[in-house]
Write a protein that holds these residues in place. Structure first.
Motif, PDB file in Angstrom:
ATOM      1  N   PRO A 144    -154.606  38.218 -14.157  1.00  0.00           N
ATOM      2  CA  PRO A 144    -154.050  39.188 -13.296  1.00  0.00           C
ATOM      3  C   PRO A 144    -154.654  40.523 -13.312  1.00  0.00           C
ATOM      4  CG  PRO A 144    -152.178  38.107 -14.332  1.00  0.00           C
ATOM      5  CD  PRO A 144    -153.521  37.556 -14.944  1.00  0.00           C
ATOM      6  N   GLN A 179    -145.382  37.998  -9.644  1.00  0.00           N
ATOM      7  CA  GLN A 179    -145.949  37.859  -8.402  1.00  0.00           C
ATOM      8  C   GLN A 179    -145.022  37.826  -7.239  1.00  0.00           C
ATOM      9  OE1 GLN A 179    -145.902  35.006 -10.761  1.00  0.00           O
ATOM     10  NE2 GLN A 179    -147.763  36.058 -11.884  1.00  0.00           N
ATOM     11  N   SER A 184    -149.494  41.209  -7.090  1.00  0.00           N
ATOM     12  CA  SER A 184    -149.753  40.941  -8.301  1.00  0.00           C
ATOM     13  C   SER A 184    -149.527  42.028  -9.337  1.00  0.00           C
ATOM     14  CB  SER A 184    -151.136  40.281  -8.443  1.00  0.00           C
ATOM     15  OG  SER A 184    -151.222  39.820  -9.725  1.00  0.00           O
TER      16      SER A 184
END
Lengths: 224, 264
Positions: free
Chosen positions: A205, B207, B242
């Motif tokens: 991420p 997410q 994200s």
């Protein structure tokens, strides 16, 4: 196979433009997440087991003869950041150009025609390895190693990190690079039987988030 | 004997609990949505709650703790053409270590037909210390389907080391994979998971996937949402938000704001 061909392909001086990319290190340095050799090592280890494994699997699958267009679509699905998709295609185009001069092949010509803006770099890397008569595990090693060598050499410039320390990081990561290359080949063989969905999809991420922020900077040392 | 009774009577068996819940939403022909299938199973209880307008709402209610080690949970949810469904959960799901060795598994399979709409908005998944869970979420959306899907993982309860989590999220639109992401974290996960490339010490990761046919013609530009969140257009009619955050509350705030921004 020729072991020397692997050295030519893996050489950082191979003219494929990789030196202009930091693999997310520039954004991580700016955010204060890479501050020295220790945090560079954790950064590289994380990148290796996510983006590195994905790239190595794509490359190995391309050597095994998987359809490059399917692999390219699989790379897209595993790269949610548009900035990273653009960077991967740019690197792919540069590698295609260098490799068509180095190891001419019909497959590379066909790839260049099909993807005029470039295919994802790991897919091209696999086809180049194929053209150079290398094995899937060679392409996987190249991709896995590139996933850490780029950030390591970029950090030398970004932080004025001692090059000996940066190289020490790469040496300590070597066993992990070997493991990732083996995992990648195993996954690539599975993908030949089961389709590209069987390829690993490891995500990082902070790399994805940092890449978009980095792409918006007005002034930067590296392209990604 | 239901799965709940099985755990009470047979808590030390080698099998763990197996449970599959099913939801099927279809257009009722009068502009609303009916639920011809709404089958809970053991720990996966389902309640229909008051909907709004044409949308039916279902709440997933945990009827017991879990998933624990060795458990196998599965949810299958289908939304037909013209149906609109929103699914939430009454509370966070907490993965806990079980008496049974081995990982627990949670499979979610969502099918949204062309012309259907699903809002899949469960509460967080919390991976308690010592837990070992693999979550696999697969979405198949038709070409004209609409989807909002939120996933939030919290690594450990407050002040606790996280359990092991392996999570894979695959979204296909019109047969083409637009997103395939896997996250591994916790003890035994591949190296560097907590380092500066992956989670960087943050304990909440989320997410938000939004699929809309109009994104094909008018792609949403990428947008940085603060230091640790980004909205990214995918290679298809979908976007991904994200984010990582210090805790579940901050994570939710970022994802909610991003969704509100897309709806505006």
């Amino acid at each position: 196979m020729s072991r020397a061909a692997l050295l030519v392909l893996a050489d950082g001086r191979f003219p494929a433009g990789g030196h202009a990319h930091s693999g997310g290190a520039e954004a991580a340095v700016k955010a204060g997440r890479i501050t020295g050799a220790a945090s560079l090592e954790t950064f590289c280890r994380g990148r290796l087991h996510t983006a590195g494994l994905v790239a190595a699997s794509l490359a190995a699958a391309a050597v095994l003869g998987a359809d490059p267009a399917e692999l390219d679509a699989a790379a897209d699905a595993r790269t949610p950041s548009p900035a990273l998709r653009v960077a991967a295609r740019k690197l792919g185009r540069q590698l295609t150009r260098a490799a068509r001069a180095t190891w001419p092949s019909d497959e590379l010509d066909a790839l260049a025609r099909r993807f005029p803006k470039g295919a994802h770099q790991p897919v091209v890397l696999g086809l180049v390895a194929r053209a150079a008569a290398l094995e899937p595990v060679d392409a996987a090693h190249c991709a896995a190693y590139e996933s850490v060598s780029g950030p390591a050499s970029a950090t030398v410039r970004l932080l004025s990190l001692d090059p000996f320390d940066a190289t020490g990081v790469l040496a300590r990561l070597a066993p992990d690079v070997d493991r990732v290359a083996d995992q990648a080949v195993e996954a690539a063989r599975r993908a030949i039987d089961e389709g590209v969905d069987a390829l690993p999809a490891g995500s990082a991420p902070l790399l994805e988030i940092g890449a978009e922020a980095h792409a918006a900077w007005a002034v930067r040392l590296f392209a990604s | 004997m239901g799965a709940g009774a099985a755990r009470r009577l047979d808590g030390v068996s080698m099998g763990g609990v197996r449970a599959t819940a099913r939801i099927r939403a279809t257009a009722d022909g009068r502009g609303g949505t009916s639920l011809p299938v709404l089958e809970g199973d053991g720990p996966l209880a389902l309640r229909r709650t008051r909907g709004s307008g044409h949308e039916a709402r279902v709440m997933l209610v945990g009827a017991m703790s879990g998933p624990l080690g060795g458990d196998r949970f599965r949810i299958e949810c289908g939304v037909g053409d013209g149906a609109r469904l929103r699914v939430g959960s009454a509370a966070a799901t907490i993965a806990l270590p079980g008496q049974v060795k081995g990982e627990a598994r949670y499979d979610v399979r969502l099918d949204v037909a062309d012309g259907g709409e699903l809002r899949w908005l469960p509460e967080q998944l919390i991976c308690a210390g010592g837990s070992d869970l693999r979550v696999v979420t697969r979405v198949e959306a038709g070409a004209g389907a609409r989807l909002v899907l939120r996933e939030e993982q919290v690594l450990g309860r407050v002040g606790e080391e996280p359990g092991r989590l392996g999570s894979r999220l695959t979204v296909r639109v019109a047969g083409r994979t637009v997103l395939d992401q896997e996250l591994g974290c916790g003890p035994g996960a591949p190296g560097g998971w907590d380092g500066p490339a992956v989670l960087g010490g943050y304990r909440a990761v989320g997410q938000l996937v939004v699929v809309r046919p109009e994104f094909a013609k008018e792609p949403v530009p990428a947008r940085v949402l603060g230091e640790t969140a980004v909205l990214a257009p995918l290679a298809g009619p979908a976007v991904l938000v994200s984010a990582v955050a210090e805790d579940a509350l901050r994570l939710r705030r970022v994802l909610d704001e991003a969704l509100a921004g897309l709806d505006a």
